[in-house]
Structures are given as C-alpha cells and as structure tokens.
Design a protein around this motif. Structure first.
Motif, PDB file in Angstrom:
ATOM      1  N   ARG A  27      -9.112  -7.788   8.210  1.00 36.30           N
ATOM      2  CA  ARG A  27      -8.240  -8.111   9.350  1.00 36.30           C
ATOM      3  C   ARG A  27      -6.775  -7.938   8.963  1.00 36.30           C
ATOM      4  O   ARG A  27      -5.961  -7.459   9.746  1.00 36.30           O
ATOM      5  CB  ARG A  27      -8.506  -9.526   9.856  1.00 36.30           C
ATOM      6  N   ARG A  28      -6.437  -8.321   7.719  1.00 32.96           N
ATOM      7  CA  ARG A  28      -5.059  -8.172   7.239  1.00 32.96           C
ATOM      8  C   ARG A  28      -4.670  -6.694   7.157  1.00 32.96           C
ATOM      9  O   ARG A  28      -3.564  -6.309   7.539  1.00 32.96           O
ATOM     10  CB  ARG A  28      -4.925  -8.839   5.876  1.00 32.96           C
ATOM     11  N   VAL A  29      -5.584  -5.843   6.688  1.00 30.34           N
ATOM     12  CA  VAL A  29      -5.312  -4.414   6.605  1.00 30.34           C
ATOM     13  C   VAL A  29      -5.116  -3.841   8.004  1.00 30.34           C
ATOM     14  O   VAL A  29      -4.194  -3.047   8.239  1.00 30.34           O
ATOM     15  CB  VAL A  29      -6.437  -3.668   5.855  1.00 30.34           C
ATOM     16  N   VAL A  30      -5.950  -4.234   8.966  1.00 27.82           N
ATOM     17  CA  VAL A  30      -5.811  -3.760  10.348  1.00 27.82           C
ATOM     18  C   VAL A  30      -4.456  -4.175  10.912  1.00 27.82           C
ATOM     19  O   VAL A  30      -3.738  -3.363  11.497  1.00 27.82           O
ATOM     20  CB  VAL A  30      -6.967  -4.290  11.236  1.00 27.82           C
ATOM     21  N   ARG A  31      -4.082  -5.429  10.708  1.00 28.58           N
ATOM     22  CA  ARG A  31      -2.788  -5.927  11.205  1.00 28.58           C
ATOM     23  C   ARG A  31      -1.628  -5.158  10.564  1.00 28.58           C
ATOM     24  O   ARG A  31      -0.700  -4.724  11.246  1.00 28.58           O
ATOM     25  CB  ARG A  31      -2.683  -7.430  10.929  1.00 28.58           C
ATOM     26  N   GLY A  63      -9.092  -6.650  -8.829  1.00 34.99           N
ATOM     27  CA  GLY A  63      -8.816  -7.048  -7.455  1.00 34.99           C
ATOM     28  C   GLY A  63      -9.820  -6.496  -6.462  1.00 34.99           C
ATOM     29  O   GLY A  63     -10.907  -6.067  -6.826  1.00 34.99           O
ATOM     30  N   THR A  64      -9.419  -6.477  -5.194  1.00 36.82           N
ATOM     31  CA  THR A  64     -10.286  -6.021  -4.112  1.00 36.82           C
ATOM     32  C   THR A  64      -9.661  -4.815  -3.435  1.00 36.82           C
ATOM     33  O   THR A  64      -8.497  -4.844  -3.049  1.00 36.82           O
ATOM     34  CB  THR A  64     -10.487  -7.139  -3.063  1.00 36.82           C
ATOM     35  N   ALA A  99      -6.342   3.588   6.255  1.00 36.37           N
ATOM     36  CA  ALA A  99      -5.595   2.600   5.479  1.00 36.37           C
ATOM     37  C   ALA A  99      -6.391   2.243   4.234  1.00 36.37           C
ATOM     38  O   ALA A  99      -7.584   1.932   4.325  1.00 36.37           O
ATOM     39  CB  ALA A  99      -5.338   1.351   6.318  1.00 36.37           C
ATOM     40  N   CYS A 100      -5.740   2.331   3.085  1.00 37.79           N
ATOM     41  CA  CYS A 100      -6.336   1.950   1.803  1.00 37.79           C
ATOM     42  C   CYS A 100      -5.424   0.909   1.162  1.00 37.79           C
ATOM     43  O   CYS A 100      -4.224   1.153   1.016  1.00 37.79           O
ATOM     44  CB  CYS A 100      -6.456   3.158   0.880  1.00 37.79           C
ATOM     45  N   TYR A 101      -5.985  -0.225   0.794  1.00 38.03           N
ATOM     46  CA  TYR A 101      -5.214  -1.316   0.199  1.00 38.03           C
ATOM     47  C   TYR A 101      -5.928  -1.831  -1.035  1.00 38.03           C
ATOM     48  O   TYR A 101      -7.153  -1.906  -1.067  1.00 38.03           O
ATOM     49  CB  TYR A 101      -5.093  -2.495   1.176  1.00 38.03           C
ATOM     50  N   LYS A 102      -5.138  -2.240  -2.021  1.00 41.23           N
ATOM     51  CA  LYS A 102      -5.671  -2.922  -3.198  1.00 41.23           C
ATOM     52  C   LYS A 102      -4.973  -4.263  -3.295  1.00 41.23           C
ATOM     53  O   LYS A 102      -3.747  -4.339  -3.299  1.00 41.23           O
ATOM     54  CB  LYS A 102      -5.408  -2.089  -4.462  1.00 41.23           C
ATOM     55  N   PHE A 103      -5.771  -5.343  -3.326  1.00 40.23           N
ATOM     56  CA  PHE A 103      -5.258  -6.701  -3.407  1.00 40.23           C
ATOM     57  C   PHE A 103      -5.564  -7.272  -4.787  1.00 40.23           C
ATOM     58  O   PHE A 103      -6.591  -6.937  -5.386  1.00 40.23           O
ATOM     59  CB  PHE A 103      -5.921  -7.591  -2.348  1.00 40.23           C
ATOM     60  N   GLY A 106      -5.691 -13.198  -6.762  1.00 42.60           N
ATOM     61  CA  GLY A 106      -5.119 -14.530  -6.566  1.00 42.60           C
ATOM     62  C   GLY A 106      -5.713 -15.255  -5.363  1.00 42.60           C
ATOM     63  O   GLY A 106      -6.439 -14.683  -4.543  1.00 42.60           O
ATOM     64  N   ASP A 107      -5.403 -16.553  -5.277  1.00 37.02           N
ATOM     65  CA  ASP A 107      -5.869 -17.358  -4.144  1.00 37.02           C
ATOM     66  C   ASP A 107      -5.329 -16.821  -2.826  1.00 37.02           C
ATOM     67  O   ASP A 107      -6.018 -16.815  -1.811  1.00 37.02           O
ATOM     68  CB  ASP A 107      -5.446 -18.823  -4.311  1.00 37.02           C
ATOM     69  N   VAL A 108      -4.066 -16.411  -2.839  1.00 34.71           N
ATOM     70  CA  VAL A 108      -3.462 -15.740  -1.691  1.00 34.71           C
ATOM     71  C   VAL A 108      -3.246 -14.299  -2.138  1.00 34.71           C
ATOM     72  O   VAL A 108      -2.268 -14.005  -2.826  1.00 34.71           O
ATOM     73  CB  VAL A 108      -2.129 -16.404  -1.287  1.00 34.71           C
ATOM     74  N   PRO A 109      -4.183 -13.401  -1.785  1.00 38.77           N
ATOM     75  CA  PRO A 109      -4.130 -12.034  -2.319  1.00 38.77           C
ATOM     76  C   PRO A 109      -2.830 -11.316  -1.970  1.00 38.77           C
ATOM     77  O   PRO A 109      -2.388 -11.316  -0.826  1.00 38.77           O
ATOM     78  CB  PRO A 109      -5.316 -11.340  -1.654  1.00 38.77           C
ATOM     79  N   LYS A 110      -2.230 -10.737  -3.005  1.00 38.78           N
ATOM     80  CA  LYS A 110      -1.021  -9.941  -2.826  1.00 38.78           C
ATOM     81  C   LYS A 110      -1.401  -8.474  -2.884  1.00 38.78           C
ATOM     82  O   LYS A 110      -2.328  -8.087  -3.588  1.00 38.78           O
ATOM     83  CB  LYS A 110      -0.016 -10.246  -3.928  1.00 38.78           C
ATOM     84  N   VAL A 111      -0.670  -7.656  -2.159  1.00 37.05           N
ATOM     85  CA  VAL A 111      -0.924  -6.223  -2.131  1.00 37.05           C
ATOM     86  C   VAL A 111      -0.395  -5.605  -3.423  1.00 37.05           C
ATOM     87  O   VAL A 111       0.786  -5.713  -3.737  1.00 37.05           O
ATOM     88  CB  VAL A 111      -0.252  -5.562  -0.902  1.00 37.05           C
ATOM     89  N   LEU A 112      -1.301  -4.968  -4.164  1.00 37.48           N
ATOM     90  CA  LEU A 112      -0.905  -4.256  -5.380  1.00 37.48           C
ATOM     91  C   LEU A 112      -0.446  -2.843  -5.054  1.00 37.48           C
ATOM     92  O   LEU A 112       0.484  -2.329  -5.655  1.00 37.48           O
ATOM     93  CB  LEU A 112      -2.075  -4.189  -6.363  1.00 37.48           C
ATOM     94  N   ASP A 113      -1.128  -2.205  -4.117  1.00 38.53           N
ATOM     95  CA  ASP A 113      -0.791  -0.841  -3.720  1.00 38.53           C
ATOM     96  C   ASP A 113      -1.414  -0.594  -2.357  1.00 38.53           C
ATOM     97  O   ASP A 113      -2.387  -1.258  -1.974  1.00 38.53           O
ATOM     98  CB  ASP A 113      -1.327   0.159  -4.746  1.00 38.53           C
ATOM     99  N   LYS A 114      -0.853   0.366  -1.621  1.00 42.81           N
ATOM    100  CA  LYS A 114      -1.392   0.679  -0.299  1.00 42.81           C
ATOM    101  C   LYS A 114      -1.064   2.110   0.072  1.00 42.81           C
ATOM    102  O   LYS A 114      -0.146   2.720  -0.494  1.00 42.81           O
ATOM    103  CB  LYS A 114      -0.855  -0.277   0.759  1.00 42.81           C
ATOM    104  N   TYR A 115      -1.827   2.627   1.024  1.00 44.92           N
ATOM    105  CA  TYR A 115      -1.612   3.977   1.545  1.00 44.92           C
ATOM    106  C   TYR A 115      -2.019   3.982   3.012  1.00 44.92           C
ATOM    107  O   TYR A 115      -3.051   3.424   3.377  1.00 44.92           O
ATOM    108  CB  TYR A 115      -2.454   4.997   0.758  1.00 44.92           C
TER     109      TYR A 115
END
Length: 164
Positions: A27-31, A63-64, A99-103, A106-115
């Motif tokens: 849902r976060r990636v879609v937003r 990560g995820t 959309a490609c994201y790497k989180f 952590g407890d509150v996942p932070k974005v490591l990289d995205k495209y």
C-alpha cells in the motif's frame, strides 16, 4: 454525462478489494507511486488507482523488496484542486507505473532504494524499456546487501584527509 451505477460501482469496489489484499508495504508503494506520478509536470489531471498486478514481495536479511505494476485511470478533476467525487473518464488516459522499492528491516521500514517508470501501457511494453526496467529493479533489490555502500539523502560521507 453521468455514468450508470453499473459502470462505476465495480471500479470503486475493485479498488477497495485490491487495497484490502495488499500488505502495508505494498500500500505504501502504491501511495508513493501515485505521489510520484502526480508530481510530474506533464500530469494535469488527478488519476486513481485502477488495478495492481504483478506483485512481488521478497524478504532477505537486508530488507524487503516490493515490485508491482500499478494501472491508473484519469479522472475529471485537475490535480491542483482535487475534489471528493472525481469520476473516472471513460475515454481518459490509462497509464501504467512500474514501482520497485527496497525497505530496511526496521520497525518503521525506511526506503533504501526505489525506482519508478510511468507511461502509456504500450510504451512500457517496448523491449528496450523493459530491459532497462529489469536492470533498475534488480539494482533496487540488491540495495543494502553486504558490501554495498548506501548513501541516503541527508547522509554525509566523510573521508580522512591526507597528512600535511
């Protein structure tokens, strides 16, 4: 022109059903992908999520990774003044976003990289663009793995000065 209930109700229910089956990271990636798309200077209308497909969500020690295709539908509302009831235009544009994201873990996942890559559906099917998208998504998936040096916005890299 008003759309009959039989046309807009399945679309409205479909978006709700899609959102219900998504993980919080999806849902976060879609937003974020919608925000990215609306932030482009050539987008003048508000677009709504139509469909999410091709979802991949993989976890590893670093990560995820989340990858998805987001289909959008143009509405009658301008993006500068969105209203509550923006109807989807029957013959409006229907772009697709990859959309490609790497989180991180952590407890509150932070974005490591995205495209992101958003455009007309036929454009994203072009072989060269598909190959570039695959390479970019692989790079995003590899972010944060052992040996990678990752610099995020706001981080500073300091190096040791040479002796005088």
């Amino acid at each position: 022109m008003r759309l009959p209930v039989s046309l807009w109700l399945p679309l409205a229910l479909g978006v709700a059903a899609v959102a219900a089956g998504q993980s919080p990271l999806q849902r976060r990636v879609v937003r974020d992908a919608l925000e990215y798309f609306h932030g482009r200077s050539n987008v003048h209308f508000l677009f709504k999520e139509r469909d999410v497909d091709g979802v991949i969500e993989r976890e590893d020690p670093s990560g995820t990774f989340v990858r998805l295709h987001l289909s959008l539908a143009q509405t009658s509302c301008r993006k500068q003044s969105p209203q509550r009831r923006c109807r989807v235009l029957e013959n409006g544009r229907r772009p697709t976003c990859l959309a490609c994201y790497k989180f991180d873990t952590g407890d509150v996942p932070k974005v490591l990289d995205k495209y992101h890559n958003c455009g007309p559906r036929h454009q994203l099917a072009v072989k060269e663009i598909r190959q570039r998208d695959e390479a970019e998504c692989r790079a995003v998936e590899e972010a944060g793995k052992a040996g990678d040096t990752l610099y995020l916005p706001g981080m500073f890299a300091f190096s040791r000065g040479l002796p005088a």
